[in-house]
Structure formats: C-alpha cells, structure tokens
Scaffold this active site. Structure first.
Site, PDB file in Angstrom:
ATOM      1  CG  ASP A 344     107.389  18.228 108.095  1.00 19.64           C
ATOM      2  OD1 ASP A 344     107.506  18.680 106.948  1.00 19.64           O
ATOM      3  OD2 ASP A 344     106.409  18.454 108.832  1.00 19.64           O
ATOM      4  CG  ASP A 440     102.996  17.081 111.132  1.00 23.12           C
ATOM      5  OD1 ASP A 440     102.952  16.186 110.267  1.00 23.12           O
ATOM      6  OD2 ASP A 440     102.686  18.260 110.918  1.00 23.12           O
ATOM      7  CG  ASP A 444     105.496  14.667 107.380  1.00 22.69           C
ATOM      8  OD1 ASP A 444     105.661  15.261 106.304  1.00 22.69           O
ATOM      9  OD2 ASP A 444     105.407  15.247 108.477  1.00 22.69           O
TER      10      ASP A 444
END
Length: 546
Positions: A344, A440, A444
């Site tokens: 990410d 994080d 996600d």
C-alpha cells in the site's frame, strides 16, 4: 501474570536442577554397580538387583509415562520404546549363552534423561525469549480522581475514560491519550527499537511502554482486554497453535513411523529364527533380540519430534525480540518463499504530511506524501533476497504514485484505485507466485486477509493491523521486512538440517544394527546424541543477527 511467569520460570529451573542432580547421582551409582560386578563375583540375579537401583532411580518417570501412554491408547511414544528396549536389555542376560547387558540398560535410560535435560533447558531458553513480552504486562494501575487522589487498581478493573498517573520508571498499564506532562517513552519491549520516543499532550500512548521521564497522566481509551499489551500477549500465546508444514509432517510421520519400527524390531528377532527352522543356520536367540532392542533405541523419533517445533518456537521468539510478531510457524513457511511483494502507498512507503498553501485570497491544508527514508534500501534488500516482483497499489493520483514508485524502486504501480479495485488487482497478482501484502492495517484489512501472508506496518496500537495481519511489525520501519524474511528462511533451514541429520544418522545405525555391526552405545548416540545435537542446533534460532 508477570508474577505468575516468574513463578513458572523458578519452577522450571528447579525441575532442571532436580533432573541434573538425579543424573549425577545415577552416574555415581552406575559406576559403583560396575565396580561391584567386576570385584564381587555375584550371580546374575544379584547383579540385576544391584543395577535396578540406578535404573529405577533414573527411569521411574519414563516407565510411568510408558504405562500412562498404554492406558490412554498412545502406546507408540518414545517412553514406550525406551522402556521396552531397556527392560529387554535387563532380561537378555538370563537367556542361554547370552551375556548380561545391565550397564547398557541403565546407560540408555541415563542418556535418555540427559537428552530430556537438554530439551528442557532449550525450551526454557525459548520461553524466556518470548517471556520478555509477558513482562510488558503491568500488575497495577494508579487511577487518579479529578481531585488528584490516587488509588492502586488491577488494570482489568479500570474503566475506559479513567485518569491514570504513570510515575518515572513505571510501565504504562493501559492504552490512553496523554493529557498532562511530556516525557520520553521506552517502547523497546513492543517494537524491538532501543531509541526512546517523545510523547507530548494529545499523543496516544500504548500500554507496555516504560515512562523514562517525568510523571505523566493519561485518559484511558481502551479496557485492558482490548489494550495493545493484552492483544500482543494473546497473539504470542496462540502462535504455537499455528503449526508449520514441517511440524505437521513430523507429527504424522511419527504416528506411522513408530509402529512400523516396532513391527520391524519384532521381525528382526523372529525372522532369523524361522529361517533357522528350515536350514542349518546357527541361530542364537539372544543375539537377535539384542539387535532388535538396539533397533528400538535407534528408531526413537525424539530428535525430530522435539527439535522441529523447538526450532519454530525459537524463531518466533527471536523475531518477537526484534519487534516482529509472527502469528504462527505456518506463516514462517510462507514468508520464506514470498515471490511477489505488494505495498500500500500511504502510511507504508510514505508518511502522509500536511502542507500549508496560500494562493493570496485563501489558505488551505493539502495532504502530501513524503517517502520514508529507508524505503528504497528495504525494497533493494527484498530484491537481493530473491523477491521477483514489487508492486505498489494506491488510491492517489497517477503522477503522485509514479513519483513514489520511482523514488522507492518499485517494479510496478497502480494508481487511482478504490478499495474494491485493490482487492480485484491483488487477486490477479496472487497468480504470479506466493504473495505478501504490506499495509498500515487500518483500511487494508480485506487485502491483508486475502494475501498468502498479510504484513501490517505500524502495528503499535493499531487494532486493525493486529487483528487482520499474519505478521505485525510493531513499528513502521520497512527494514524489518527483509529481516522477517531472513529470520523465516533461517528458521526453516535449521529445521531441515535437523530433519536430514536425524534421519540420516538413524538410517545408517539401523542398517548397522540389523547386520550386527552396531553396539548399544552407538544406538544410544543415534537416538539421544542426535537429539541433543538437534536441540542445540534449534537454539540458534533464538539469536537474530542484524
């Protein structure tokens, strides 16, 4: 629980000391028995009684475990094999033309206990490496009223929203927001980082940190059961239940292998006798029973059953010391062979920063991206470790995503993605090899859950990270990623070394025993000696080099 932990540790150490004392006492009595045998000219029955003293002293627990195993339908364990082999060795001297094997019987049992002592010590070391996480659990919280009066309470009983005071040198008992004072916090027990971090009014403070500076006050934001400390402890305790492929294989292998070995040992004793009935071969019962007993001693699967789980347990402990929480041995298997790393962007490869812009008529706050200092080196290290592909997924504009991907050295990037697009894209990337997703952990969770191994960055205090990921990096330092892979690969390599070494030595000595070329002493080395060496090798996983 910290107190309980110390109690268990003292109990464990006391048990090891008793065992060592028992081994030394048995060794002295065995030497005395050998001297009596050489000098006193006793009959076989009298000698048996002399040797039974050290034998029962060192072997009573093994014999008890063997009987218990039989009673519970678990006959084919190492205690059963050792008991049958040693009782057989004690009895063999009463067969016609056979020599007594009393010293061998006692020595097998004695050396088996030496192996158990090493196993106990190694397990204690592994538990101690994980116990530092248990030490982060505070015993009391100083709950403060608005008038400034403090009452000592158990952390479990403190309500959310309470005001707590943490003095200099004390451990923070519950997660909360700093409302009074500034201080430096030691987060090493949680993150593995030695550098203290500053906390000012308004900052979130996690339980388990140590207050290094002045007295501070916090407003608690979570009940103890939901606090960072409680979750970490729960994770580590549950990690042992997630078995690796190697561990599952060893358990299944031992379940089939041990009965097969017992049958082969019986055949070694019986088949030559059957052949002798139809030919002129000279058959001596005691020789073949002795070989069958050696076969039983050699075939004991202790080295495998003990050392492989111990290796993974040590690896998890070693990783946790560096602030890397691996939720079970099976995720080490996956980490070791990751081919595709998907990141990410915001919060993982970059820090989100707020920039202030002024166009003359109005000022506004714009969120920008600052690439993490260690990101490029971490990605380069992953490639050096053989990761075939690195990909970045971002909901940000294409030009921003491209700039970050180029700065970090990412192979491929996808921008302007909605959460559903990330999931769909990740499903395609998964087909290209074992995949890891690094996020994080806050937004996600769907992708973390779909990855072969989900890795949460900045897990310190992030509930979503700790819950959704398979591996949690307790700070947001990207260099922990290559370190996690190296720990996983090294752990698996050590487990494999133990498996091949144990099987190799056992097969060799089993063949020698079947053809009468091995002695009981060699058989003991093939079992207990190999176990001790495998356990010592497994302990290498506790020490993680930079």
């Amino acid at each position: 629980m910290a107190h309980e932990n110390h109690h268990h540790e003292h109990e464990h150490e006391g048990g090891l000391r008793r065992q060592l004392l028992l081994i030394l006492l048995t060794a002295v009595l065995l030497i005395a028995a050998v001297v009596i045998e050489k000098t006193c000219g006793l009959s076989t029955w009298q000698l048996l009684l002399v040797y039974l003293v050290p034998y029962l002293l060192i072997g009573h627990e093994t014999l008890h475990e063997a009987v218990e195993g039989l009673a519970h339908g678990d006959a084919f364990n190492e205690h059963f094999l050792m008991s049958v082999a040693t009782i057989g060795a004690l009895c063999i001297g009463f067969l016609p033309g056979a020599e007594t094997q009393f010293p061998e019987a006692v020595f097998v049992m004695l050396f088996f206990q030496v192996g158990e002592l090493f196993e106990g010590y190694a397990e204690g070391q592994s538990r101690r490496s994980i116990a530092h996480l248990m030490e982060i659990r505070p015993d009391v919280a100083r709950v403060t009223s608005e008038g400034g009066e403090s009452v000592m309470m158990e952390p479990e009983k403190v309500a959310v929203g309470s005001l707590i005071t943490v003095m200099a040198g004390e451990r923070v008992p519950l997660d909360g927001v700093l409302v009074e004072g500034t201080s430096m916090l030691d987060t090493s027990a949680l993150t593995g980082e030695s550098e203290p971090r500053e906390a000012v009014v308004g900052d979130e403070v996690c339980s388990g940190c140590i207050n290094l500076g002045r007295t501070i006050r916090l407003r608690t934001t979570k009940a103890f059961g939901e606090s960072t400390v409680a979750k970490i402890i729960r994770l580590v305790e549950e990690a042992g239940e997630q078995k690796s492929q190697s561990e599952t294989f060893i358990t299944r292998f031992a379940r089939i292998y041990t009965p097969v070995v017992v049958v082969l040992a019986v055949l070694i004793a019986v088949v030559p006798w059957l052949i002798a009935q139809f030919s002129i071969i000279n058959y001596q019962l005691s020789i073949w029973i002795y070989r069958a007993l050696m076969f039983l001693v050699v075939s004991c699967p202790c080295a495998l059953v003990i050392s492989v789980p111990l290796t993974f347990f040590g690896g998890i402990g070693g990783a946790s010391r560096r602030g890397i929480l691996i939720k079970g041995a099976k995720f080490m298997d996956v980490l070791a062979k990751v081919r595709v790393f998907v990141f990410d962007k915001t919060g993982t490869l970059t820090h989100g920063v707020v920039l202030r812009e002024d166009d003359g008529s109005m000022s506004r706050n714009v969120v920008g991206d600052q690439v993490k200092a260690e990101a490029r080196e971490a990605v380069a290290l992953l490639k050096k470790l053989g990761v075939a592909k690195t990909v970045m997924l971002s909901g940000d504009r294409d030009e921003v995503a491209r700039r970050v991907a180029e700065a970090v050295g990412i192979d491929e990037y996808h921008a302007e993605l909605l959460p559903a697009d990330k999931v769909a894209l990740f499903e395609k990337l998964k087909t290209q090899g074992t995949s890891a997703f690094v996020g994080d952990g806050i937004n996600d969770a769907p992708v973390l859950a779909r990855a072969d191994v989900g890795i949460a960055m900045g897990g310190l205090g992030s509930d979503a990270a700790i819950d959704a990921a398979d591996v949690v990096l307790m700070d947001d330092r990207l260099e922990k990623l290559p370190l996690a892979i190296r720990i996983a690969r090294r752990t698996i390599a050590i487990a494999r070394e133990n498996v091949w070494f144990a099987i190799g030595v056992k097969v060799l000595v089993l063949l020698l025993a079947a053809f009468g070329l091995a002695t009981m002493w060699l058989a003991v080395f093939a079992d207990v000696g190999v176990t001790v060496l495998a356990v010592l090798n497994a302990m290498r996983t506790l020490h993680v080099k930079e």
